[in-house]
Each structure stands twice: as C-alpha cells, then as structure tokens.
Design a protein around this motif. Sequence first.
Motif, PDB file in Angstrom:
ATOM      1  N   MET A 109      44.294   1.643  36.240  1.00  0.00           N
ATOM      2  CA  MET A 109      43.508   2.044  37.214  1.00  0.00           C
ATOM      3  C   MET A 109      42.107   1.778  37.117  1.00  0.00           C
ATOM      4  N   LYS A 110      41.192   1.498  37.869  1.00  0.00           N
ATOM      5  CA  LYS A 110      39.800   1.060  37.606  1.00  0.00           C
ATOM      6  C   LYS A 110      38.811   1.843  38.551  1.00  0.00           C
ATOM      7  N   ASP A 111      37.821   1.830  38.246  1.00  0.00           N
ATOM      8  CA  ASP A 111      36.713   2.411  39.334  1.00  0.00           C
ATOM      9  C   ASP A 111      37.080   3.781  39.706  1.00  0.00           C
ATOM     10  N   ILE A 112      37.212   4.684  38.727  1.00  0.00           N
ATOM     11  CA  ILE A 112      37.763   6.174  39.079  1.00  0.00           C
ATOM     12  C   ILE A 112      36.597   6.912  39.611  1.00  0.00           C
ATOM     13  N   GLU A 113      36.873   7.520  40.841  1.00  0.00           N
ATOM     14  CA  GLU A 113      35.770   8.680  41.349  1.00  0.00           C
ATOM     15  C   GLU A 113      36.340  10.058  41.107  1.00  0.00           C
ATOM     16  N   ILE A 114      35.661  10.739  40.231  1.00  0.00           N
ATOM     17  CA  ILE A 114      36.070  12.209  39.956  1.00  0.00           C
ATOM     18  C   ILE A 114      35.080  12.907  41.044  1.00  0.00           C
ATOM     19  N   ALA A 115      35.751  14.142  41.315  1.00  0.00           N
ATOM     20  CA  ALA A 115      35.258  15.181  42.411  1.00  0.00           C
ATOM     21  C   ALA A 115      35.081  16.459  41.384  1.00  0.00           C
ATOM     22  N   CYS A 116      33.993  16.906  41.149  1.00  0.00           N
ATOM     23  CA  CYS A 116      34.021  18.248  40.350  1.00  0.00           C
ATOM     24  C   CYS A 116      33.442  19.470  41.272  1.00  0.00           C
ATOM     25  N   THR A 117      34.031  20.649  41.131  1.00  0.00           N
ATOM     26  CA  THR A 117      33.540  21.775  41.737  1.00  0.00           C
ATOM     27  C   THR A 117      32.993  22.909  40.814  1.00  0.00           C
ATOM     28  N   PHE A 118      31.840  23.334  41.273  1.00  0.00           N
ATOM     29  CA  PHE A 118      31.341  24.317  40.370  1.00  0.00           C
ATOM     30  C   PHE A 118      31.596  25.708  41.247  1.00  0.00           C
ATOM     31  N   ILE A 119      32.075  26.741  40.212  1.00  0.00           N
ATOM     32  CA  ILE A 119      32.503  27.988  41.003  1.00  0.00           C
ATOM     33  C   ILE A 119      31.795  29.105  40.348  1.00  0.00           C
ATOM     34  N   ARG A 120      31.520  30.140  41.218  1.00  0.00           N
ATOM     35  CA  ARG A 120      31.008  31.443  40.689  1.00  0.00           C
ATOM     36  C   ARG A 120      32.149  32.194  40.237  1.00  0.00           C
ATOM     37  N   SER A 121      31.528  33.366  39.613  1.00  0.00           N
ATOM     38  CA  SER A 121      32.487  34.364  39.014  1.00  0.00           C
ATOM     39  C   SER A 121      33.367  34.998  40.233  1.00  0.00           C
ATOM     40  N   ASP A 122      32.965  35.093  41.256  1.00  0.00           N
ATOM     41  CA  ASP A 122      33.829  35.751  42.316  1.00  0.00           C
ATOM     42  C   ASP A 122      34.607  34.501  42.963  1.00  0.00           C
ATOM     43  N   GLY A 123      34.756  33.441  42.673  1.00  0.00           N
ATOM     44  CA  GLY A 123      35.756  32.169  43.151  1.00  0.00           C
ATOM     45  C   GLY A 123      35.046  31.533  44.149  1.00  0.00           C
ATOM     46  N   SER A 124      33.907  31.824  44.758  1.00  0.00           N
ATOM     47  CA  SER A 124      33.314  31.199  45.869  1.00  0.00           C
ATOM     48  C   SER A 124      32.591  29.629  45.150  1.00  0.00           C
ATOM     49  N   PRO A 125      32.888  28.642  45.908  1.00  0.00           N
ATOM     50  CA  PRO A 125      32.047  27.403  45.389  1.00  0.00           C
ATOM     51  C   PRO A 125      30.890  27.294  45.704  1.00  0.00           C
ATOM     52  N   VAL A 126      29.799  26.777  44.408  1.00  0.00           N
ATOM     53  CA  VAL A 126      28.506  26.838  44.510  1.00  0.00           C
ATOM     54  C   VAL A 126      27.918  25.229  44.832  1.00  0.00           C
ATOM     55  N   THR A 127      28.562  24.363  43.981  1.00  0.00           N
ATOM     56  CA  THR A 127      28.113  23.027  43.989  1.00  0.00           C
ATOM     57  C   THR A 127      29.303  22.182  43.867  1.00  0.00           C
ATOM     58  N   GLU A 128      29.086  21.058  44.565  1.00  0.00           N
ATOM     59  CA  GLU A 128      30.008  19.943  44.291  1.00  0.00           C
ATOM     60  C   GLU A 128      29.459  18.502  44.156  1.00  0.00           C
ATOM     61  N   ARG A 129      30.015  17.742  43.331  1.00  0.00           N
ATOM     62  CA  ARG A 129      29.380  16.581  42.819  1.00  0.00           C
ATOM     63  C   ARG A 129      30.563  15.467  42.707  1.00  0.00           C
ATOM     64  N   LYS A 130      30.309  14.358  43.071  1.00  0.00           N
ATOM     65  CA  LYS A 130      31.066  13.165  42.925  1.00  0.00           C
ATOM     66  C   LYS A 130      30.613  12.165  42.164  1.00  0.00           C
ATOM     67  N   ARG A 131      31.156  11.392  41.108  1.00  0.00           N
ATOM     68  CA  ARG A 131      30.800  10.449  40.271  1.00  0.00           C
ATOM     69  C   ARG A 131      31.778   9.331  40.095  1.00  0.00           C
ATOM     70  N   LEU A 132      31.124   8.052  39.904  1.00  0.00           N
ATOM     71  CA  LEU A 132      32.270   6.961  39.773  1.00  0.00           C
ATOM     72  C   LEU A 132      32.071   6.637  38.322  1.00  0.00           C
TER      73      LEU A 132
END
Length: 62
Positions: free
Chosen positions: A1-24
């Motif tokens: 596999m090449k040119d992999i795109e990852i998606a990262c989700t950052f979550i608060r302590s209560d379980g709700s998402p705060v920030t989302e980022r994608k990187r290649l």
Amino acid sequence: MKDIEIACTFIRSDGSPVTERKRLIPDTIAMKSRKTYPRMLIGFVNVNANKAKCTVATASRA
C-alpha cells in the motif's frame, strides 16, 4: 500500500470529539505489516483533548 491517508480524532474525557485531522503518509508499506512514524506532525490539537484515535482513511495499491 502506498500514499496512506490517516484520520485522527481527538476526544474529550466525556467522549465527545474535539478535533479531527487528516494527514497523508507518502510511503509504501507492505500488506499485513506495521510501521511507526514517531515524528509525524498532526497539527494543532485542542488542549481539552485527552485521548486520540487514528485510523487508515484511504490507501492505494503499490
């Protein structure tokens, strides 16, 4: 596999998402293998996030 795109989700302590980022990742990785990228910059992360989860979003065949 090449040119992999990852998606990262950052979550608060209560379980709700705060920030989302994608990187290649412009690299080739063999199927069913693992590779670590310790110095990869994700970008600004909200100070209220206390957990992160990253998954593969897309990839192309080598």
